[in-house]
Design a protein around this motif. Structure first.
Motif, PDB file in Angstrom:
ATOM      1  N   SER A 190       0.848 -27.692  78.401  1.00 39.34           N
ATOM      2  CA  SER A 190       1.331 -26.393  78.510  1.00 39.34           C
ATOM      3  C   SER A 190       2.610 -26.276  79.520  1.00 39.34           C
ATOM      4  O   SER A 190       2.656 -27.013  80.345  1.00 39.34           O
ATOM      5  CB  SER A 190       0.521 -25.147  78.655  1.00 39.34           C
ATOM      6  OG  SER A 190       0.045 -25.211  79.949  1.00 39.34           O
ATOM      7  N   GLU A 191       3.579 -25.587  79.512  1.00 44.57           N
ATOM      8  CA  GLU A 191       4.554 -25.486  80.661  1.00 44.57           C
ATOM      9  C   GLU A 191       3.962 -25.191  82.033  1.00 44.57           C
ATOM     10  O   GLU A 191       4.292 -25.575  82.803  1.00 44.57           O
ATOM     11  CB  GLU A 191       5.583 -23.966  80.219  1.00 44.57           C
ATOM     12  CG  GLU A 191       6.145 -24.132  78.961  1.00 44.57           C
ATOM     13  CD  GLU A 191       5.561 -23.197  77.904  1.00 44.57           C
ATOM     14  OE1 GLU A 191       4.305 -23.091  77.825  1.00 44.57           O
ATOM     15  OE2 GLU A 191       6.380 -22.567  77.186  1.00 44.57           O
ATOM     16  N   GLN A 192       2.781 -24.554  82.056  1.00 48.02           N
ATOM     17  CA  GLN A 192       1.916 -24.439  83.217  1.00 48.02           C
ATOM     18  C   GLN A 192       1.798 -25.563  83.917  1.00 48.02           C
ATOM     19  O   GLN A 192       1.975 -25.717  85.049  1.00 48.02           O
ATOM     20  CB  GLN A 192       0.645 -23.535  82.655  1.00 48.02           C
ATOM     21  CG  GLN A 192      -0.180 -22.858  84.005  1.00 48.02           C
ATOM     22  CD  GLN A 192      -1.359 -22.123  83.246  1.00 48.02           C
ATOM     23  OE1 GLN A 192      -1.386 -21.765  82.010  1.00 48.02           O
ATOM     24  NE2 GLN A 192      -2.558 -22.389  83.713  1.00 48.02           N
ATOM     25  N   VAL A 213       3.254 -28.527  83.494  1.00 44.98           N
ATOM     26  CA  VAL A 213       4.626 -28.958  83.966  1.00 44.98           C
ATOM     27  C   VAL A 213       4.662 -28.695  85.613  1.00 44.98           C
ATOM     28  O   VAL A 213       5.120 -29.498  86.365  1.00 44.98           O
ATOM     29  CB  VAL A 213       5.744 -28.684  83.187  1.00 44.98           C
ATOM     30  CG1 VAL A 213       7.101 -29.324  83.625  1.00 44.98           C
ATOM     31  CG2 VAL A 213       5.425 -29.110  81.939  1.00 44.98           C
ATOM     32  N   PHE A 214       4.491 -27.326  85.556  1.00 41.06           N
ATOM     33  CA  PHE A 214       4.612 -26.588  87.135  1.00 41.06           C
ATOM     34  C   PHE A 214       3.719 -27.302  87.870  1.00 41.06           C
ATOM     35  O   PHE A 214       4.058 -27.539  89.068  1.00 41.06           O
ATOM     36  CB  PHE A 214       4.792 -25.188  86.915  1.00 41.06           C
ATOM     37  CG  PHE A 214       5.980 -24.576  86.312  1.00 41.06           C
ATOM     38  CD1 PHE A 214       7.233 -24.723  87.034  1.00 41.06           C
ATOM     39  CD2 PHE A 214       5.858 -23.782  85.145  1.00 41.06           C
ATOM     40  CE1 PHE A 214       8.320 -24.297  86.327  1.00 41.06           C
ATOM     41  CE2 PHE A 214       6.879 -23.376  84.385  1.00 41.06           C
ATOM     42  CZ  PHE A 214       8.169 -23.674  85.124  1.00 41.06           C
ATOM     43  N   PRO A 233       6.546 -24.756  72.654  1.00 42.05           N
ATOM     44  CA  PRO A 233       7.137 -25.584  74.077  1.00 42.05           C
ATOM     45  C   PRO A 233       7.436 -26.942  73.707  1.00 42.05           C
ATOM     46  O   PRO A 233       6.849 -27.712  72.747  1.00 42.05           O
ATOM     47  CB  PRO A 233       5.894 -25.466  74.945  1.00 42.05           C
ATOM     48  CG  PRO A 233       5.171 -24.439  74.192  1.00 42.05           C
ATOM     49  CD  PRO A 233       5.149 -24.611  72.812  1.00 42.05           C
ATOM     50  N   TRP A 251       4.600 -29.642  73.428  1.00 43.36           N
ATOM     51  CA  TRP A 251       3.796 -29.486  71.950  1.00 43.36           C
ATOM     52  C   TRP A 251       4.388 -30.190  70.839  1.00 43.36           C
ATOM     53  O   TRP A 251       3.680 -30.443  69.710  1.00 43.36           O
ATOM     54  CB  TRP A 251       3.585 -28.280  71.787  1.00 43.36           C
ATOM     55  CG  TRP A 251       2.634 -27.346  72.635  1.00 43.36           C
ATOM     56  CD1 TRP A 251       2.196 -27.957  73.829  1.00 43.36           C
ATOM     57  CD2 TRP A 251       1.830 -26.195  72.240  1.00 43.36           C
ATOM     58  NE1 TRP A 251       1.421 -27.090  74.443  1.00 43.36           N
ATOM     59  CE2 TRP A 251       1.024 -25.823  73.701  1.00 43.36           C
ATOM     60  CE3 TRP A 251       1.653 -25.357  71.407  1.00 43.36           C
ATOM     61  CZ2 TRP A 251       0.259 -24.838  73.717  1.00 43.36           C
ATOM     62  CZ3 TRP A 251       1.113 -24.224  71.536  1.00 43.36           C
ATOM     63  CH2 TRP A 251       0.160 -23.979  72.822  1.00 43.36           C
ATOM     64  N   TRP A 265      15.211 -26.412  72.236  1.00 40.44           N
ATOM     65  CA  TRP A 265      13.964 -27.184  72.854  1.00 40.44           C
ATOM     66  C   TRP A 265      12.721 -26.307  72.736  1.00 40.44           C
ATOM     67  O   TRP A 265      11.746 -26.779  72.313  1.00 40.44           O
ATOM     68  CB  TRP A 265      14.314 -27.415  74.224  1.00 40.44           C
ATOM     69  CG  TRP A 265      15.282 -28.546  74.393  1.00 40.44           C
ATOM     70  CD1 TRP A 265      15.631 -29.215  73.395  1.00 40.44           C
ATOM     71  CD2 TRP A 265      15.706 -29.244  75.718  1.00 40.44           C
ATOM     72  NE1 TRP A 265      16.777 -30.220  74.030  1.00 40.44           N
ATOM     73  CE2 TRP A 265      16.643 -30.207  75.417  1.00 40.44           C
ATOM     74  CE3 TRP A 265      15.652 -28.608  77.005  1.00 40.44           C
ATOM     75  CZ2 TRP A 265      17.280 -31.004  76.168  1.00 40.44           C
ATOM     76  CZ3 TRP A 265      16.269 -29.445  78.067  1.00 40.44           C
ATOM     77  CH2 TRP A 265      17.446 -30.719  77.652  1.00 40.44           C
ATOM     78  N   TRP A 266      12.870 -24.905  73.399  1.00 42.39           N
ATOM     79  CA  TRP A 266      11.681 -23.895  72.999  1.00 42.39           C
ATOM     80  C   TRP A 266      12.161 -23.393  71.827  1.00 42.39           C
ATOM     81  O   TRP A 266      12.789 -22.430  71.505  1.00 42.39           O
ATOM     82  CB  TRP A 266      11.748 -22.809  74.163  1.00 42.39           C
ATOM     83  CG  TRP A 266      10.972 -23.338  75.327  1.00 42.39           C
ATOM     84  CD1 TRP A 266       9.800 -23.216  75.658  1.00 42.39           C
ATOM     85  CD2 TRP A 266      11.554 -24.170  76.430  1.00 42.39           C
ATOM     86  NE1 TRP A 266       9.387 -23.680  76.553  1.00 42.39           N
ATOM     87  CE2 TRP A 266      10.573 -24.438  77.347  1.00 42.39           C
ATOM     88  CE3 TRP A 266      12.754 -24.795  76.912  1.00 42.39           C
ATOM     89  CZ2 TRP A 266      10.281 -25.065  78.493  1.00 42.39           C
ATOM     90  CZ3 TRP A 266      12.864 -25.337  78.024  1.00 42.39           C
ATOM     91  CH2 TRP A 266      11.742 -25.575  78.758  1.00 42.39           C
TER      92      TRP A 266
END
Lengths: 524, 65
Positions: free
Chosen positions: A214-216, A218-219, A300, A303, A423-424
């Motif tokens: 998930s994006e989470q 990545v951060f 995302p 994914w 992309w998204w």
């Protein structure tokens, strides 16, 4: 009228018997409910009074401080009174909480100092949730949430009922709301629970994988790398200490996602779409047909490796997804699913997609990109192979160098589809009869390029439909056409009783010819 | 102004003072959070009658979302 004057003759006899309650009887929730809801308070009182003694005991000292020994009776008395008052308050609040399901209404009376009587129409129901927090689950109890279209708070929370009672009540409410004709010989008969067919389940492995990608995450990786680099550069070891709260927060967030998304199951029944999920706290949502105001399929970038998608919805009763996470899990129709599953869910939400080739249109909406031939013309012509999507005109490609061939819309007979994001990837679907109002917005830069954004207003929720940078003429035409379509669709929808509508159509909604529907679902 | 067809549910509330005076407050809820339609200080019998009447009108002018 004194509120007590309500017909409550049959309510005195303690716990109601499950399901067989006659129509119109005033019933009480389970006697243990206030204790389950208020156990934190009880525990706090206990903790407050016994912490001191407990610590002494651990230290091997006497149970009560000598200085306090002569005052101990008073302290105990005070504590006892507080405890007694709390318990008495719980019992009173239980005694004065009564509900009734009758004559097309559900009524709820609460409060013994500030009395409140609430009355909601059954056919206004937007969703019914049966929630089992861990503690209630241990005791076999459940909370029933009755959602109407208000601004996010549940209209009626019946907490707690026995699980079989809650399910029975849900079946009764849904049957009445659907307009199932009652048996005249047995007017108070309990409705049978509608059968359901499982459509999909999300395996735990995929859920964990979706969280990792998930994006989470990545951060998390970026933040971790940055802090390692920083500590290496500054040669400051204590830097790691500052990471501890952040790590705890991340773990809690991941745990929440796993706890909420675990064992996600979607099923279809004549009452609507049923969603069940939860590891410790379990939740079962029922969304009657036609209650979904808007829907978004999103993906995302990471994914894309496994071809996973997420579906979120707006439902009038759920409101905006707040920061508490409860809202966000309730507005998730599919936490992570494959493309065939996405199509299967779309076919449930839109039984009649309003186009002869729904697979092609939805595929173009999710993956599609306008071909060079289609966009060379100005205004762009909808290409057959692109599912009929009209994209941003070529003249505005500088505004969205990546997304201009992607941002676009198409309208079927029943819904408007808006896609965006290279992309998204996003695809937003709004059924025509759910359009509340529309606005055409244009900033100074957009005016230079003669493009405009079309915003569709819907109920509060995670999905905010917005068509980005459509050509001005196409946008204006769409605004007019969409207003007409919404009006026509609303005239077709005459009743809130969804079974009446199906009967009016003669047969069930037209079955879609998607190849991915493994089982033949029944639509009432 | 609240259109009948837009009412989602009706509340009757009565605090201790109101109850002592035989009064109640009727509150209408719509899908919007901004609606603040309440009628304070109704006689209790009138409140109950109004609730039934409003609910019945809501049924007659039913318009969902």
């Amino acid at each position: 009228m004194k509120p007590d004057a309500a017909p409550e003759a049959s309510a005195g006899a303690g716990a109601p018997d499950g399901g067989g309650a006659p129509d119109g009887a005033w019933l009480r929730v389970h006697p243990a409910s206030p204790f389950l809801r208020g156990w934190v308070v009880l525990a706090a009182i206990g903790f407050f009074f016994f912490r001191d003694s407990f610590e002494r005991m651990l230290q091997g000292g006497p149970l009560v401080d000598e200085r306090l020994a002569d005052r101990a009776p008073w302290l105990l008395l005070g504590g006892g009174i507080v405890l007694l008052l709390t318990v008495l308050g719980y019992i009173l609040s239980w005694f004065f909480t009564r509900y009734q399901v009758a004559e097309g209404y559900v009524r709820l009376n609460t409060g013994f100092v500030f009395k409140q009587q609430r009355q909601a129409r059954l056919d206004r129901v937007q969703a019914i949730d049966v929630v089992q927090p861990l503690l209630a689950r241990v005791f076999g109890l459940a909370e029933l949430k009755f959602e109407v279209a208000d601004a996010g708070e549940s209209a009626m929370r019946l907490a707690y009922l026995r699980m079989d009672e809650a399910r029975q009540l849900r079946a009764t409410i849904l049957a009445r709301a659907a307009g199932v004709p009652q048996d005249p010989a047995r007017p108070g008969a309990a409705a049978a629970e509608a059968p359901e067919d499982s459509v999909l389940t999300v395996p735990p492995g995929r859920l964990v994988g979706s969280l990792v990608l998930s994006e989470q995450s990545v951060f998390v990786v970026l933040g971790g790398a940055a802090s390692v680099v920083l500590s290496a550069l500054t040669e400051n070891r204590s830097f790691y200490l500052f990471l501890i709260p952040a790590v705890l927060g991340m773990v809690a967030a991941y745990w929440n996602s796993v706890n909420r998304g675990y064992n996600f199951t979607a099923a279809v029944s004549p009452d609507g779409i049923r969603l069940r999920y939860g590891l410790l706290d379990t939740q079962a949502q029922t969304l009657p047909p036609g209650r979904i105001q808007a829907l978004r399929v999103s993906q995302p970038p990471l994914w894309r490796i496994f071809g996973w998608y997420r579906i979120q919805i707006n439902v009038a009763g759920y409101g905006a997804a707040g920061g508490n996470g409860e809202g966000s899990s309730r507005t998730t129709l599919l936490p992570v699913g494959t493309f065939p599953e996405v199509l299967a869910v779309l076919s449930l939400v839109l039984p009649d997609p309003g186009t002869p080739d729904p697979v092609r249109v939805f595929t173009a909406g999710i993956h599609g990109l306008a071909g060079p031939a289609a966009v060379a013309a100005d205004p762009p012509v909808p290409a057959r192979d692109d599912g009929g999507f009209v994209t941003t005109p070529r003249r505005a490609r500088l505004l969205a160098p990546l997304g201009w061939r992607r941002n676009g819309f198409t309208a079927t007979d029943t819904a408007l589809l808006i896609r965006s994001g290279r992309w998204w990837r996003n695809l937003v679907v709004v059924p025509h009869q759910r359009t509340q109002s529309m606005a055409l917005e244009q900033g100074p830069l957009a005016r230079r390029f003669r493009v405009a954004d079309l915003v569709l207003h819907t109920t509060a929720g995670p999905v905010s439909p917005r068509l980005i940078q459509a050509g001005l003429d196409e946008g204006r035409a769409l605004l007019d056409a969409q207003a007409a379509r919404a009006r026509a669709a609303r005239q077709r929808q005459t009743s809130e009783h969804w079974l009446d509508q199906v009967r009016a159509l003669g047969a069930g909604p037209a079955p879609t010819d998607e190849p991915n529907r493994q089982d033949e679902q029944q639509h009432g | 102004m609240v259109p009948y067809g837009r009412m989602q549910y009706v509340d009757i509330g009565a605090g201790p003072v109101e109850r002592g005076l035989g009064l109640c407050t009727l509150k209408l809820h719509t899908a919007s959070a901004g609606t603040n339609a309440q009628i304070p200080g109704l006689p209790a019998a009138e409140g109950a009658r109004l609730r039934e009447q409003l609910s019945a009108r809501g049924e007659a002018r039913l318009a969902g979302l």
